[in-house]
Design an enzyme around this catalytic site. Sequence first.
Site, PDB file in Angstrom:
ATOM      1  N   CYS A 105       0.871  -1.177   0.000  1.00 17.93           N
ATOM      2  CA  CYS A 105       0.000   0.000   0.000  1.00 17.93           C
ATOM      3  C   CYS A 105       0.912   1.233   0.000  1.00 17.93           C
ATOM      4  O   CYS A 105       1.696   1.442   0.920  1.00 17.93           O
ATOM      5  CB  CYS A 105      -0.875  -0.063   1.255  1.00 17.93           C
ATOM      6  SG  CYS A 105      -1.984   1.335   1.410  1.00 17.93           S
ATOM      7  N   CYS A 112      -3.030  15.100   2.512  1.00 20.99           N
ATOM      8  CA  CYS A 112      -4.060  15.054   1.471  1.00 20.99           C
ATOM      9  C   CYS A 112      -4.919  16.289   1.621  1.00 20.99           C
ATOM     10  O   CYS A 112      -5.233  16.704   2.733  1.00 20.99           O
ATOM     11  CB  CYS A 112      -4.917  13.797   1.600  1.00 20.99           C
ATOM     12  SG  CYS A 112      -6.156  13.666   0.286  1.00 20.99           S
ATOM     13  N   CYS A 119     -10.935  10.377   7.798  1.00 20.29           N
ATOM     14  CA  CYS A 119      -9.583   9.939   7.428  1.00 20.29           C
ATOM     15  C   CYS A 119      -8.519  10.728   8.179  1.00 20.29           C
ATOM     16  O   CYS A 119      -8.527  11.958   8.143  1.00 20.29           O
ATOM     17  CB  CYS A 119      -9.403  10.109   5.923  1.00 20.29           C
ATOM     18  SG  CYS A 119      -7.716   9.774   5.378  1.00 20.29           S
ATOM     19  N   CYS A 347      -6.252   0.991   7.223  1.00 23.97           N
ATOM     20  CA  CYS A 347      -6.769   2.081   6.400  1.00 23.97           C
ATOM     21  C   CYS A 347      -7.073   3.303   7.229  1.00 23.97           C
ATOM     22  O   CYS A 347      -7.718   3.211   8.266  1.00 23.97           O
ATOM     23  CB  CYS A 347      -8.094   1.672   5.764  1.00 23.97           C
ATOM     24  SG  CYS A 347      -7.921   0.485   4.511  1.00 23.97           S
TER      25      CYS A 347
HETATM   26  N1  SAH Z   1      -7.287   9.129  -1.409  1.00 20.85           N
HETATM   27  C1  SAH Z   1      -7.635   7.863  -1.927  1.00 20.85           C
HETATM   28  C2  SAH Z   1      -6.706   6.756  -1.500  1.00 20.85           C
HETATM   29  C3  SAH Z   1      -6.205   6.772  -0.099  1.00 20.85           C
HETATM   30  S1  SAH Z   1      -7.398   6.446   1.142  1.00 20.85           S
HETATM   31  C4  SAH Z   1      -9.078   7.523  -1.580  1.00 20.85           C
HETATM   32  O1  SAH Z   1      -9.673   8.213  -0.786  1.00 20.85           O
HETATM   33  O2  SAH Z   1      -9.586   6.577  -2.164  1.00 20.85           O
HETATM   34  C5  SAH Z   1      -7.607   4.685   0.982  1.00 20.85           C
HETATM   35  C6  SAH Z   1      -8.904   4.152   1.547  1.00 20.85           C
HETATM   36  O3  SAH Z   1      -8.917   4.222   2.979  1.00 20.85           O
HETATM   37  C7  SAH Z   1     -10.116   4.927   1.078  1.00 20.85           C
HETATM   38  O4  SAH Z   1     -11.137   4.094   0.637  1.00 20.85           O
HETATM   39  C8  SAH Z   1     -10.521   5.652   2.312  1.00 20.85           C
HETATM   40  O5  SAH Z   1     -11.855   5.979   2.268  1.00 20.85           O
HETATM   41  C9  SAH Z   1     -10.185   4.666   3.401  1.00 20.85           C
HETATM   42  N2  SAH Z   1     -10.124   5.275   4.732  1.00 20.85           N
HETATM   43  C10 SAH Z   1      -9.689   6.511   5.034  1.00 20.85           C
HETATM   44  N3  SAH Z   1      -9.788   6.722   6.361  1.00 20.85           N
HETATM   45  C11 SAH Z   1     -10.275   5.594   6.907  1.00 20.85           C
HETATM   46  C12 SAH Z   1     -10.570   5.187   8.249  1.00 20.85           C
HETATM   47  N4  SAH Z   1     -10.364   5.989   9.294  1.00 20.85           N
HETATM   48  N5  SAH Z   1     -11.051   3.945   8.447  1.00 20.85           N
HETATM   49  C13 SAH Z   1     -11.226   3.114   7.395  1.00 20.85           C
HETATM   50  N6  SAH Z   1     -10.970   3.435   6.119  1.00 20.85           N
HETATM   51  C14 SAH Z   1     -10.496   4.665   5.866  1.00 20.85           C
HETATM   52 FE1  SF4 Z   2      -7.531  12.026   1.112  1.00 21.53          FE
HETATM   53 FE2  SF4 Z   2      -8.061  10.400   3.137  1.00 21.53          FE
HETATM   54 FE3  SF4 Z   2     -10.056  11.383   1.654  1.00 21.53          FE
HETATM   55 FE4  SF4 Z   2      -8.390   9.553   0.590  1.00 21.53          FE
HETATM   56  S1  SF4 Z   2      -9.791   9.257   2.303  1.00 21.53           S
HETATM   57  S2  SF4 Z   2      -9.110  11.479  -0.360  1.00 21.53           S
HETATM   58  S3  SF4 Z   2      -6.456  10.126   1.615  1.00 21.53           S
HETATM   59  S4  SF4 Z   2      -8.660  12.584   2.953  1.00 21.53           S
END
Ligand code: SAH
Ligand code: SF4
Length: 392
Positions: A105, A112, A119, A347
């Site tokens: 990963c 971001c 997130c 994640c």
């Molecule tokens: N920015 C991209 C890729 C990075 S995030 C995106 O948003 O798709 C990768 C994955 O982790 C995404 O599906 C996001 O929604 C998930 N994610 C982010 N924060 C999380 C959390 N606290 N718990 C579980 N999944 C989370």
């Molecule tokens: Fe950015 Fe996190 Fe949203 Fe992915 S899930 S777009 S890393 S803020």
Amino acid sequence: MTAVNLLDFDLAGLTAYCEQLGEKRFRATQLFRWIHQRGACDFSHMSDLAKSLRERLGGVAEVRVPAVISEQASADGTIKWLFDVGGGDAVETVFIPEDDRGTLCVSSQAGCAVGCRFCSTGHQGFSRNLTTAEIVGQLWHAEHQLRVRLNLAEGTRAITNVVLMGMGEPLQNYAALLPALRVMLDDHGYGLSRRRVTVSTSGVVPMMDRLRADCPVALAVSLHAPDDALRDDLVPLNRKYPLNELLSACSRYLESAPRDFITFEYCMLDGVNDSLAHAAQLVELVQGSGGQPISCKFNLIPFNPFPASGLLRSPRERVLQFAKALQDAGIVTTIRKTRGDDIDAACGQLAGEVQDRTRLRQRLAGRVHIPIVAEAPNVLQIDLTAAHEGHP
Ligand code: SAH
Ligand code: SF4
């Protein structure tokens, strides 16, 4: 003069660079294989290159990988590296071993700018895009270190799959992402098939179209809500690219690869997006009330809580019911196993160290206007006015 970092090039770029040095094209392929397949970074070890070329390269070029700050191994075999990318920024990379595969990963940005509510990377704010070398360097380091650690036979790969699901929104760093993907897919590089490289996006619609034309790898779309009102709140980019545009982009993506499917990621948030009514709305959304159904799978992600989010993980029973509702409608649905949570590698737990140059963190905490970043490939356009106005 700063040395040229050869990790910044895909094979076409390296070929052009070698030609500039007056070298034949096939030298670039040899060099590329030494770097990516054999993990060499010292030109003097590249025994089948002419000595004159090795010496020449030693003076002008280098293979520079971000320095490792720390490495943590989880009880379940997951490994997390923290890489120093300079300027006070650090990004994380996670290796997840499974019986039949090894998934890496990878991060695409320091922080971001999308600012999703659930997130922790989003809550950290945004510093800068990673370079191609910094994206590829994560794979280079992990692959070659793991081969030694796992004592793999010559020619055996440790990493069979790459997911751009670390820190950052990959499609807001398209210019650096594209050559990095090409290095991953190149038979002279990591030789990964395009179905084993997944770009995950929160929905940068124009760049989804670019990706399908340039390099149609597997696509995961972070959906998280079945209607615009809720998605606007959870994934602020939805205000710029609402669901109907996002789903049309998904359909277009599949036109170039008809046998593929989109993976919709859906983070299960207690009492927010996890009711059976939400599941029914999702079915309607992807199976089309008028439009074409989208060939898709759902991946339900149990939310990994962190205090600043103010959100909670849905109870297991509710996640199972939600999954069943989607499955009953004929949609393949998986529930993501949480891996590496004892080392905060799951994640959304990747927080690295980010100099928040946009003050997004403060604005999120104060629930003030969150910027919506434009999709310009190289230039990151952030609404900096708010940051300079001294919001809380
Ligand atoms: N920015 C991209 C890729 C990075 S995030 C995106 O948003 O798709 C990768 C994955 O982790 C995404 O599906 C996001 O929604 C998930 N994610 C982010 N924060 C999380 C959390 N606290 N718990 C579980 N999944 C989370
Ligand atoms: Fe950015 Fe996190 Fe949203 Fe992915 S899930 S777009 S890393 S803020």
